[in-house]
Design a protein around this motif. Sequence first.
Motif, PDB file in Angstrom:
ATOM      1  N   VAL A  51       0.841  -1.208   0.000  1.00 33.01           N
ATOM      2  CA  VAL A  51       0.000   0.000   0.000  1.00 33.01           C
ATOM      3  C   VAL A  51       0.873   1.254   0.000  1.00 33.01           C
ATOM      4  N   ASN A  52       1.847   1.299   0.899  1.00 31.14           N
ATOM      5  CA  ASN A  52       2.663   2.514   1.034  1.00 31.14           C
ATOM      6  C   ASN A  52       3.458   2.793  -0.233  1.00 31.14           C
ATOM      7  N   ASN A  53       3.962   1.747  -0.864  1.00 34.49           N
ATOM      8  CA  ASN A  53       4.710   1.927  -2.110  1.00 34.49           C
ATOM      9  C   ASN A  53       3.819   2.569  -3.170  1.00 34.49           C
ATOM     10  N   LEU A  54       2.618   2.012  -3.329  1.00 38.01           N
ATOM     11  CA  LEU A  54       1.694   2.547  -4.337  1.00 38.01           C
ATOM     12  C   LEU A  54       1.238   3.962  -4.011  1.00 38.01           C
ATOM     13  N   VAL A  55       0.855   4.155  -2.767  1.00 34.26           N
ATOM     14  CA  VAL A  55       0.306   5.454  -2.355  1.00 34.26           C
ATOM     15  C   VAL A  55       1.382   6.538  -2.473  1.00 34.26           C
ATOM     16  N   SER A  56       2.572   6.229  -1.972  1.00 31.59           N
ATOM     17  CA  SER A  56       3.646   7.210  -1.992  1.00 31.59           C
ATOM     18  C   SER A  56       3.996   7.590  -3.433  1.00 31.59           C
ATOM     19  N   ASN A  57       4.127   6.589  -4.288  1.00 32.94           N
ATOM     20  CA  ASN A  57       4.462   6.888  -5.688  1.00 32.94           C
ATOM     21  C   ASN A  57       3.371   7.715  -6.358  1.00 32.94           C
ATOM     22  N   TYR A  58       2.142   7.400  -6.024  1.00 33.66           N
ATOM     23  CA  TYR A  58       1.007   8.130  -6.595  1.00 33.66           C
ATOM     24  C   TYR A  58       1.067   9.615  -6.184  1.00 33.66           C
ATOM     25  N   PHE A  59       1.282   9.859  -4.894  1.00 32.11           N
ATOM     26  CA  PHE A  59       1.386  11.247  -4.407  1.00 32.11           C
ATOM     27  C   PHE A  59       2.592  11.955  -5.040  1.00 32.11           C
ATOM     28  N   PHE A  60       3.710  11.249  -5.128  1.00 31.62           N
ATOM     29  CA  PHE A  60       4.916  11.886  -5.671  1.00 31.62           C
ATOM     30  C   PHE A  60       4.695  12.299  -7.130  1.00 31.62           C
ATOM     31  N   LYS A  61       3.956  11.488  -7.881  1.00 27.99           N
ATOM     32  CA  LYS A  61       3.663  11.867  -9.275  1.00 27.99           C
ATOM     33  C   LYS A  61       2.771  13.113  -9.329  1.00 27.99           C
ATOM     34  N   ILE A  62       1.790  13.159  -8.453  1.00 26.18           N
ATOM     35  CA  ILE A  62       0.941  14.364  -8.382  1.00 26.18           C
ATOM     36  C   ILE A  62       1.799  15.585  -8.047  1.00 26.18           C
ATOM     37  N   LEU A  63       2.707  15.417  -7.103  1.00 28.29           N
ATOM     38  CA  LEU A  63       3.544  16.551  -6.687  1.00 28.29           C
ATOM     39  C   LEU A  63       4.473  16.988  -7.812  1.00 28.29           C
ATOM     40  N   GLU A 194       8.943   8.969   1.900  1.00 28.51           N
ATOM     41  CA  GLU A 194       7.615   8.498   1.501  1.00 28.51           C
ATOM     42  C   GLU A 194       6.523   9.423   2.015  1.00 28.51           C
ATOM     43  N   ILE A 195       5.375   9.351   1.378  1.00 29.15           N
ATOM     44  CA  ILE A 195       4.146   9.985   1.892  1.00 29.15           C
ATOM     45  C   ILE A 195       3.074   8.911   1.852  1.00 29.15           C
ATOM     46  N   SER A 196       2.642   8.444   3.006  1.00 24.24           N
ATOM     47  CA  SER A 196       1.782   7.254   3.070  1.00 24.24           C
ATOM     48  C   SER A 196       0.973   7.273   4.357  1.00 24.24           C
ATOM     49  N   PRO A 197       0.104   6.289   4.571  1.00 23.78           N
ATOM     50  CA  PRO A 197      -0.621   6.229   5.848  1.00 23.78           C
ATOM     51  C   PRO A 197       0.303   6.031   7.048  1.00 23.78           C
ATOM     52  N   ASP A 198       1.568   5.652   6.801  1.00 24.52           N
ATOM     53  CA  ASP A 198       2.550   5.588   7.890  1.00 24.52           C
ATOM     54  C   ASP A 198       2.998   6.966   8.330  1.00 24.52           C
ATOM     55  N   THR A 199       2.977   7.921   7.417  1.00 23.56           N
ATOM     56  CA  THR A 199       3.608   9.221   7.667  1.00 23.56           C
ATOM     57  C   THR A 199       2.606  10.382   7.643  1.00 23.56           C
ATOM     58  N   CYS A 200       1.333  10.046   7.454  1.00 17.59           N
ATOM     59  CA  CYS A 200       0.278  11.080   7.431  1.00 17.59           C
ATOM     60  C   CYS A 200      -0.819  10.689   8.410  1.00 17.59           C
ATOM     61  N   ARG A 201      -1.613  11.653   8.811  1.00 19.63           N
ATOM     62  CA  ARG A 201      -2.901  11.353   9.426  1.00 19.63           C
ATOM     63  C   ARG A 201      -3.986  11.695   8.416  1.00 19.63           C
ATOM     64  N   PHE A 202      -4.810  10.690   8.114  1.00 19.80           N
ATOM     65  CA  PHE A 202      -5.934  10.829   7.180  1.00 19.80           C
ATOM     66  C   PHE A 202      -7.216  10.540   7.953  1.00 19.80           C
ATOM     67  N   TRP A 203      -8.168  11.470   7.932  1.00 21.18           N
ATOM     68  CA  TRP A 203      -9.466  11.205   8.572  1.00 21.18           C
ATOM     69  C   TRP A 203     -10.565  11.289   7.516  1.00 21.18           C
ATOM     70  N   ASP A 204     -11.505  10.370   7.605  1.00 19.60           N
ATOM     71  CA  ASP A 204     -12.682  10.474   6.740  1.00 19.60           C
ATOM     72  C   ASP A 204     -13.395  11.795   7.048  1.00 19.60           C
ATOM     73  N   VAL A 205     -13.730  12.530   5.989  1.00 20.49           N
ATOM     74  CA  VAL A 205     -14.317  13.867   6.169  1.00 20.49           C
ATOM     75  C   VAL A 205     -15.604  13.809   6.992  1.00 20.49           C
ATOM     76  N   ALA A 206     -16.454  12.816   6.692  1.00 15.99           N
ATOM     77  CA  ALA A 206     -17.777  12.765   7.323  1.00 15.99           C
ATOM     78  C   ALA A 206     -17.715  12.121   8.704  1.00 15.99           C
ATOM     79  N   THR A 207     -17.116  10.938   8.779  1.00 16.74           N
ATOM     80  CA  THR A 207     -17.167  10.174  10.046  1.00 16.74           C
ATOM     81  C   THR A 207     -15.992  10.479  10.968  1.00 16.74           C
ATOM     82  N   LYS A 208     -14.950  11.180  10.451  1.00 15.93           N
ATOM     83  CA  LYS A 208     -13.705  11.445  11.210  1.00 15.93           C
ATOM     84  C   LYS A 208     -12.953  10.149  11.539  1.00 15.93           C
TER      85      LYS A 208
END
Lengths: 250, 250
Positions: A51-63, A194-208
């Motif tokens: 997951v972290n490999n995919l997510v991090s690469n995805y964010f890095f491409k956006i950046l 990396e930028i991933s769920p290991d290194t970020c806090r992500f909360w669902d907008v509605a349910t937190k």
Amino acid sequence: MNYVITKLLYEGKAKKVYETNCQDVVVIEYKDDATAFDGTKRGIINNKGIVNNLVSNYFFKILESNKIPTHFIEQIDERKTAVKKVQIIPVEVIVRNIAAGSLCKRLGLEEGAILKRPILEFCYKNDALRDPQVNQYHILALELATEDEIKKIEEYSFKINDVLRNYLKQVNIDLIDFKLEFGRYKGEIILADEISPDTCRFWDVATKEKLDKDRFRRDLGNVEEAYMEILRRLGLDKKVNKFNSELKGE
Amino acid sequence: MNYVITKLLYEGKAKKVYETNCQDVVVIEYKDDATAFDGTKRGIINNKGIVNNLVSNYFFKILESNKIPTHFIEQIDERKTAVKKVQIIPVEVIVRNIAAGSLCKRLGLEEGAILKRPILEFCYKNDALRDPQVNQYHILALELATEDEIKKIEEYSFKINDVLRNYLKQVNIDLIDFKLEFGRYKGEIILADEISPDTCRFWDVATKEKLDKDRFRRDLGNVEEAYMEILRRLGLDKKVNKFNSELKGE
Ligand SMILES: Nc1ncnc2c1ncn2[C@@H]1O[C@H](COP(=O)(O)OP(=O)(O)O)[C@@H](O)[C@H]1O
Ligand SMILES: Nc1ncnc2c1ncn2[C@@H]1O[C@H](COP(=O)(O)OP(=O)(O)O)[C@@H](O)[C@H]1O
Ligand SMILES: [Mg+2]
Ligand SMILES: [Mg+2]
């Protein structure tokens, strides 16, 4: 390109770094090992590395497409990515939009309190000292980075916050805070690590609901599911299929 | 002018603050009470209040003549001084030239290590949170001060360091570090509180002998003598005579 791994350079808490046949390139391999509280809590989060490999690469491409220079070169397999080999600046950058984690205790804030302005913090990356908080003057006195480098790092960090925050909002995720590492590559500062769920806090907008490593840190359960949910929100779950059918129970 | 004390406004750890018949003016009274380690260690340093009043006023006059605006108006008696009543910005500024105290532990530095550049630190003045270290982004997010105010405070703090460091060198004292407080007065940022052996580290240039509150903090003995020595080095010991012959054993 075909990068050939020649030697393990470093095994960290969450990743391995390999030397390759190309001296400017290292391969990062994402592990399932999870640690928290300065390494005192340890465990495994199944498929986290994928997951972290995919997510991090995805964010890095956006950046990259938003003019932030990053170390990303290309993904090699489900857990491995070729990146530019940088000289890591031993300073972690934390950007916070909403109060959570150590900040709440330190400043007496409620978890979830909206900060009037994003807060950027520096920590000196030093396990023996337990990554103490520092400011630009400590960084200059310790000669960890130059004034120009600090300026660039701050500028990039706030820009990364804007780009990722806006992006994640569209998939109903609040970007609470995150940690960055930068490095020197051919005289320039670029985003590394990396930028991933290991290194970020992500909360669902509605349910937190927390969709990040806090589920592991605080024993909230459904840890693997949270990582998978991030993959799904980013539309990356189909990609995993290609590499690892086991993930989907096939 | 003749300021008449009308009421005790606040009693702190080291000083009392009185309201006067003039609404823009308060009187500060320096006590002999000493505290350390967030108030957990307590004691008395005889005549400290007299020394700190004289020393602080002396430094503030030097700073005024160097274009640093301060709260100083006039000394009233050996322990009391009339100052401009400010709205204190709840941020302590620490400037460090040489590693000492908490910095050594935090960053793994030897006491006495020369810093390549002066370090400026901010602490959020909040006893319940034990004065946590903050940076400019925390200050902005908590709305403790504005960006312009922070800039002014940093600029004044470094200038104060230059002025006092050069001045003290002439009397064979190294200015190791010190703490400042600023306040708002008629829309401007001015230096408030005190600059004294309570709030600075002073070391004899040759012997490195500590001539400040560390003698109390660390039970080094000769505490009163160190405060008196500062008075002597600044040529203020004759002044004390005028107010308090007891000090000289007369
Ligand atoms: N592009 C890069 N070049 C060289 N080193 C990198 C690069 N990106 C990240 N690193 C470093 O590789 C290591 C990654 O492993 P990780 O498990 O995160 O280590 P740690 O336990 O130190 O956090 C970190 O020390 C990180 O600073
Ligand atoms: N010019 C001023 N106007 C108003 N308050 C001031 C001024 N200068 C200092 N103060 C405040 O007066 C108090 C001085 O008492 P002190 O014993 O040092 O208090 P503390 O225990 O909070 O350190 C402090 O709270 C300080 O911020
Ligand atoms: Mg790491
Ligand atoms: Mg005080």
